[in-house]
Design an enzyme around this catalytic site. Structure first.
Site, PDB file in Angstrom:
ATOM      1  N   HIS A   1       3.778  -2.224   3.105  1.00  0.00           N
ATOM      2  CA  HIS A   1       3.763  -0.841   2.619  1.00  0.00           C
ATOM      3  C   HIS A   1       5.061  -0.523   1.878  1.00  0.00           C
ATOM      4  CE1 HIS A   1       0.847  -0.889   5.940  1.00  0.00           C
ATOM      5  NE2 HIS A   1       0.228   0.083   5.297  1.00  0.00           N
TER       6      HIS A   1
ATOM      7  N   ASP B   1       0.825  -1.211   0.000  1.00  0.00           N
ATOM      8  CA  ASP B   1       0.000   0.000   0.000  1.00  0.00           C
ATOM      9  C   ASP B   1       0.858   1.260   0.000  1.00  0.00           C
ATOM     10  OD1 ASP B   1      -2.147  -1.711   0.225  1.00  0.00           O
ATOM     11  OD2 ASP B   1      -3.003  -0.723   1.988  1.00  0.00           O
TER      12      ASP B   1
END
Length: 219
Positions: free
Chosen positions: A178, A33
């Site tokens: 991430h 992400d």
């Protein structure tokens, strides 16, 4: 009930959400992400290419505008692109008009950068309202949650990130990592990049393989 739908990333109260891979095979899916990021994303892509692993990148529209070549590289190397919206603002208290604008802007930025229209959507922090998933579906995007988050964004160290991932994953798990920072475009995600080879090796030693998300039309 409404609170569960808002705060729980895997709740079906506000519409269907993909939380694990179908079937019982010992496969897991890596998802990233908040990227792209100028340092971490290339390092992660290099490692994935070296290991022959494909992943899904939930890209922020405003970061895609800053580093379009990285978004294109993600697509060119066979990874899936997902929409993470444009601003990375929590959507559970936003109006339908705001949500549609945020998702459309994110979609447009990804499509301009990569020439590919994203077929998946993940809400920032997983927070949704009754209209988030239907709006994503209207853009042709399936809403995705995750099975395991390892708080790599807190930067506990590459070894600890890898330990949490390898110990916590099960058959069909979708792992949340991430490659960028939703609030700071230049945020440091190199610990995640450093953890990735340990995660891939550790999972393979436990008999896991890797798969991308099932690509089907949203319901």
């Amino acid at each position: 009930i409404e609170a569960h739908g808002t705060w729980h990333r895997n709740s079906w109260i506000f519409g269907p959400v993909l939380t694990r891979l179908p079937g019982d095979a010992r496969v897991v899916s890596l998802t990233f992400d908040d990227g792209p990021n100028a340092q971490a994303t290339p390092a992660i892509l290099d490692l994935l290419r070296q290991e022959g692993v494909l992943a899904t990148f939930f890209v922020l529209g405003r970061h895609a505008e800053r580093w379009p070549a990285l978004v294109r590289r993600v697509a060119d190397e066979g990874h899936q692109l997902g929409n993470h919206g444009y601003w990375h603002r929590k959507l559970h208290r936003r109006t339908p008009a705001y949500v549609r604008d945020d998702l459309q802007r994110g979609t447009d930025a990804i499509e301009r950068a990569a020439g590919v229209r994203p077929r998946f959507f993940r809400a920032p922090h997983g927070f949704r309202s009754p209209w988030v998933t239907p709006i994503a579906a209207s853009l042709g995007q399936r809403t995705v949650g995750w099975s395991l988050g390892v708080w790599d964004s807190a930067r506990p160290g590459p070894e600890e990130i890898a330990r949490r991932a390898v110990d916590g994953l099960r058959a069909g798990s979708i792992l949340l990592l991430h490659d960028g920072d939703g609030y700071d475009a230049d945020g440091d995600r190199m610990q995640t990049a450093g953890a990735l080879p340990l995660i891939i090796t550790g999972l393979r030693e436990r008999g896991f393989a890797f798969a991308t998300l099932p690509d089907q039309s949203p319901r």
